[in-house]
Design a protein around this motif. Structure first.
Motif, PDB file in Angstrom:
ATOM      1  N   VAL A 243       0.837  -1.206   0.000  1.00  0.00           N
ATOM      2  CA  VAL A 243       0.000   0.000   0.000  1.00  0.00           C
ATOM      3  C   VAL A 243       0.872   1.257   0.000  1.00  0.00           C
ATOM      4  N   LEU A 244       1.931   1.238   0.820  1.00  0.00           N
ATOM      5  CA  LEU A 244       2.820   2.401   0.867  1.00  0.00           C
ATOM      6  C   LEU A 244       3.525   2.614  -0.473  1.00  0.00           C
ATOM      7  N   LEU A 245       3.912   1.503  -1.126  1.00  0.00           N
ATOM      8  CA  LEU A 245       4.583   1.625  -2.420  1.00  0.00           C
ATOM      9  C   LEU A 245       3.643   2.197  -3.479  1.00  0.00           C
ATOM     10  N   TYR A 246       2.445   1.603  -3.609  1.00  0.00           N
ATOM     11  CA  TYR A 246       1.504   2.072  -4.613  1.00  0.00           C
ATOM     12  C   TYR A 246       1.009   3.482  -4.283  1.00  0.00           C
ATOM     13  N   GLY A 247       0.811   3.753  -2.984  1.00  0.00           N
ATOM     14  CA  GLY A 247       0.370   5.091  -2.596  1.00  0.00           C
ATOM     15  C   GLY A 247       1.416   6.147  -2.899  1.00  0.00           C
ATOM     16  N   GLY A 248       2.698   5.804  -2.702  1.00  0.00           N
ATOM     17  CA  GLY A 248       3.760   6.749  -3.035  1.00  0.00           C
ATOM     18  C   GLY A 248       3.819   7.057  -4.526  1.00  0.00           C
ATOM     19  N   ILE A 249       3.571   6.016  -5.340  1.00  0.00           N
ATOM     20  CA  ILE A 249       3.576   6.244  -6.795  1.00  0.00           C
ATOM     21  C   ILE A 249       2.394   7.123  -7.210  1.00  0.00           C
ATOM     22  N   LEU A 250       1.207   6.845  -6.609  1.00  0.00           N
ATOM     23  CA  LEU A 250       0.026   7.650  -6.949  1.00  0.00           C
ATOM     24  C   LEU A 250       0.120   9.079  -6.427  1.00  0.00           C
ATOM     25  N   ALA A 251       0.892   9.293  -5.356  1.00  0.00           N
ATOM     26  CA  ALA A 251       0.964  10.639  -4.764  1.00  0.00           C
ATOM     27  C   ALA A 251       1.600  11.651  -5.716  1.00  0.00           C
ATOM     28  N   ILE A 252       2.516  11.207  -6.563  1.00  0.00           N
ATOM     29  CA  ILE A 252       3.225  12.149  -7.440  1.00  0.00           C
ATOM     30  C   ILE A 252       2.270  12.793  -8.448  1.00  0.00           C
ATOM     31  N   PRO A 253       1.511  12.008  -9.248  1.00  0.00           N
ATOM     32  CA  PRO A 253       0.578  12.679 -10.169  1.00  0.00           C
ATOM     33  C   PRO A 253      -0.572  13.390  -9.450  1.00  0.00           C
ATOM     34  N   THR A 254      -0.925  12.885  -8.240  1.00  0.00           N
ATOM     35  CA  THR A 254      -2.017  13.529  -7.501  1.00  0.00           C
ATOM     36  C   THR A 254      -1.632  14.941  -7.084  1.00  0.00           C
ATOM     37  N   VAL A 255      -0.382  15.148  -6.697  1.00  0.00           N
ATOM     38  CA  VAL A 255       0.077  16.497  -6.305  1.00  0.00           C
ATOM     39  C   VAL A 255      -0.042  17.467  -7.476  1.00  0.00           C
ATOM     40  N   PHE A 256       0.429  17.044  -8.637  1.00  0.00           N
ATOM     41  CA  PHE A 256       0.367  17.936  -9.798  1.00  0.00           C
ATOM     42  C   PHE A 256      -1.077  18.160 -10.259  1.00  0.00           C
ATOM     43  N   ALA A 257      -1.905  17.065 -10.227  1.00  0.00           N
ATOM     44  CA  ALA A 257      -3.311  17.222 -10.628  1.00  0.00           C
ATOM     45  C   ALA A 257      -4.054  18.120  -9.644  1.00  0.00           C
ATOM     46  N   GLY A 258      -3.775  17.994  -8.346  1.00  0.00           N
ATOM     47  CA  GLY A 258      -4.415  18.853  -7.357  1.00  0.00           C
ATOM     48  C   GLY A 258      -4.004  20.307  -7.499  1.00  0.00           C
ATOM     49  N   LYS A 259      -2.737  20.527  -7.801  1.00  0.00           N
ATOM     50  CA  LYS A 259      -2.277  21.907  -8.010  1.00  0.00           C
ATOM     51  C   LYS A 259      -2.974  22.524  -9.220  1.00  0.00           C
ATOM     52  N   GLN A 260      -3.138  21.739 -10.287  1.00  0.00           N
ATOM     53  CA  GLN A 260      -3.823  22.231 -11.474  1.00  0.00           C
ATOM     54  C   GLN A 260      -5.298  22.510 -11.176  1.00  0.00           C
ATOM     55  N   ALA A 261      -5.935  21.613 -10.360  1.00  0.00           N
ATOM     56  CA  ALA A 261      -7.342  21.808 -10.020  1.00  0.00           C
ATOM     57  C   ALA A 261      -7.527  23.067  -9.162  1.00  0.00           C
ATOM     58  N   LEU A 262      -6.646  23.303  -8.214  1.00  0.00           N
ATOM     59  CA  LEU A 262      -6.724  24.517  -7.384  1.00  0.00           C
ATOM     60  C   LEU A 262      -6.514  25.785  -8.217  1.00  0.00           C
ATOM     61  N   TYR A 263      -5.593  25.724  -9.145  1.00  0.00           N
ATOM     62  CA  TYR A 263      -5.338  26.902  -9.999  1.00  0.00           C
ATOM     63  C   TYR A 263      -6.564  27.206 -10.854  1.00  0.00           C
ATOM     64  N   ALA A 264      -7.170  26.123 -11.424  1.00  0.00           N
ATOM     65  CA  ALA A 264      -8.354  26.343 -12.265  1.00  0.00           C
ATOM     66  C   ALA A 264      -9.524  26.854 -11.430  1.00  0.00           C
ATOM     67  N   THR A 265      -9.690  26.339 -10.214  1.00  0.00           N
ATOM     68  CA  THR A 265     -10.775  26.819  -9.351  1.00  0.00           C
ATOM     69  C   THR A 265     -10.592  28.295  -9.000  1.00  0.00           C
TER      70      THR A 265
END
Length: 273
Positions: A243-265
């Motif tokens: 879980v920690l391994l897969y979660g760490g991999i998913l965290a990288i695109p999630t950070v960039f996608a969240g930053k893009q979503a906040l900027y668009a909002t």
């Protein structure tokens, strides 16, 4: 035909080359060398049973010769067998024989050899066993021997581990009784009540998410849903490390996608889009 004649000659040679005892004699003496009994042994009849005390010594001497020529020989194997017919216990003691066939065995009851089997009041049948590659094997019953009863050996510390253990009886707890259905229904309503309140409030103010399916928001929402799927998968099958391994991999695109979503909002709220 030649092979058959050779086999017959070999069989005749083996039959002729037998072993016998010459001058077998025993002597029983005490610890101070006092002779208690001494006699020769017969190959056809046993003597009266021999008796040894706790400090006595038995000396046995003999010579092994070929029956035909009377020449002393050294067998490949020479053993004395001590056998208790009542208990079935036996002990085998090797005997050293010189190249000339002479042998001597000494049994000191102060320090008896480990080959002597456990004894009681029954006599030990003592016999001599001869084995040779070039002579026929032979066995001679020498005499019956009474020796002091052996002490009971001390129990080994692990002796109890090799005994049959009593059967293991499992005691299971009785099945837990389910609470009454009314109690279960009350707690189910208590757990679901926050969701009921949330749905009721949404119905009052209306659910407005006009930009939910925007290209700037969908990736972030999809990644958050992937995290939820990962947690469910962890509950079903995965281990914590996975879980920690897969979660760490998913965290990288999630950070960039969240930053893009906040900027668009922020842009929508500022009225720039």
């Amino acid at each position: 035909m030649i092979w058959q004649l050779s086999g017959l000659l070999l069989a005749a040679t083996v039959q002729a080359a037998s072993l016998s005892l010459q001058s077998p004699r025993f002597t029983i003496s005490t610890s101070d060398a006092t002779q208690l009994r001494s006699d020769t042994l017969s190959s056809t009849k046993k003597p009266e049973p021999l008796t040894l005390g706790a400090t006595d010594t038995l000396k046995l001497t003999f010579q092994i010769v070929e029956s035909d020529e009377g020449k002393g020989v050294q067998p490949h194997q020479t053993f004395l067998r001590f056998y208790d017919r009542e208990s079935g216990e036996e002990g085998i003691q090797p005997v050293r024989v010189t190249p000339g066939g002479k042998a001597k065995f000494e049994l000191n009851m102060i320090r008896p050899p480990a080959s002597i089997p456990p004894t009681t009041h029954n006599p030990l049948e003592v016999s001599l066993i001869l084995g040779s590659f070039v002579h026929a094997p032979a066995q001679y019953d020498l005499f019956d021997l009474y020796i002091p009863a052996s002490q009971t050996p001390a129990e080994h510390p692990d002796e109890a581990s090799f005994h049959v253990l009593p059967a293991i009886k499992h005691t299971f707890r009785p099945e837990q009784k389910s609470p009454p259905q009314f109690i279960s229904a009350v707690f189910a309503v208590a757990v679901l009540s926050p969701w009921l309140v949330l749905v009721g409030l949404w119905s009052k103010i209306g659910l407005r998410v006009p930009n939910l399916f925007s290209l700037s928001i969908v990736p972030f929402t999809a990644l958050l849903g992937t995290f939820e799927v990962l947690l469910v998968w962890y509950w079903i099958d995965l281990k914590l490390g996975q879980v920690l391994l897969y979660g760490g991999i998913l965290a990288i695109p999630t950070v960039f996608a969240g930053k893009q979503a906040l900027y668009a909002t922020g842009e929508w709220r500022a009225g720039r889009k």
